[in-house]
Write a protein that holds these residues in place. Structure first.
Motif, mmCIF file in Angstrom:
data_model
loop_
_atom_site.group_PDB
_atom_site.id
_atom_site.type_symbol
_atom_site.label_atom_id
_atom_site.label_comp_id
_atom_site.label_asym_id
_atom_site.label_seq_id
_atom_site.Cartn_x
_atom_site.Cartn_y
_atom_site.Cartn_z
ATOM 1 N N VAL A 275 -17.990 -19.659 -25.686
ATOM 2 C CA VAL A 275 -17.494 -18.607 -26.568
ATOM 3 C C VAL A 275 -18.720 -17.970 -27.214
ATOM 4 N N THR B 253 -15.149 -23.362 -24.147
ATOM 5 C CA THR B 253 -13.756 -23.619 -23.780
ATOM 6 C C THR B 253 -13.743 -24.773 -22.777
ATOM 7 N N THR C 60 -13.035 -17.919 -31.179
ATOM 8 C CA THR C 60 -12.425 -18.511 -29.983
ATOM 9 C C THR C 60 -11.110 -17.805 -29.661
#
Ligand code: 523
Length: 138
Positions: free
Chosen positions: A68, A84, A127
């Motif tokens: 991210v 992620t 995120t």
């Protein structure tokens, strides 16, 4: 000038939900929620550190998918980066093995239901902006 040390946090997503982990230690962080993870060790890549930390702390077999964008300051010399991640097929379900005493899968509309660590708030926000729509989180 001191070196900076990267702490990796996992945005572990499964079935449109994001995993949050409640810290049990140290005392100043206990009871607050975080993206699980930990320090990158010397000579280790960030994505390898993420997979290792998730195995150690949660007992899962995960893969890092991508970073991210961004970096958030922690107590010096640490900085937080987020990757992620997904559970690999056949992985056990996450359990709070060390550092945490509770886990929650947060679905759309639940992301802000937990008391995230102050420093994790901008990382979680970023995120969601990065993968929210694609993962069904927003
Ligand atoms: N954070 C933090 N947010 C966040 C993580 C994974 C870590 O603010 N999402 C902070 C908490 C600690 C420092 O970063 O001050 C290191 O994280 P920690 O303790 O989870 O790292 P470990 O597991 O590598 O630490 P050791 O117990 O020393 O191995």
């Amino acid at each position: 000038m001191s070196e900076r040390i990267v702490v990796v946090g996992a945005a572990l997503v499964d079935d449109g939900r994001l995993l949050a982990a409640r810290r049990s230690a140290p005392v100043e962080l206990a009871g607050r929620w975080e993206l699980p993870g930990g320090k990158v060790e010397p000579g280790e890549t960030a994505d390898a550190a993420l997979v290792r930390e998730l195995r150690e702390e949660l007992g899962v077999d995960a893969e890092a998918c991508g970073r991210v964008p961004g970096e958030w300051p922690l107590k010096s010399p640490y900085v937080l980066q987020v990757w992620t991640a997904r559970l690999r097929p056949g992985s056990a379900a996450p359990e709070p093995l060390e550092d945490h005493d509770e886990l929650r899968w947060l679905g759309p509309g639940e992301i802000w239901d937990v008391d995230w660590l102050d420093q994790d708030v901008p990382a979680v926000r970023q995120t969601l902006a990065h993968l929210g729509a694609a993962e069904g989180l927003t």
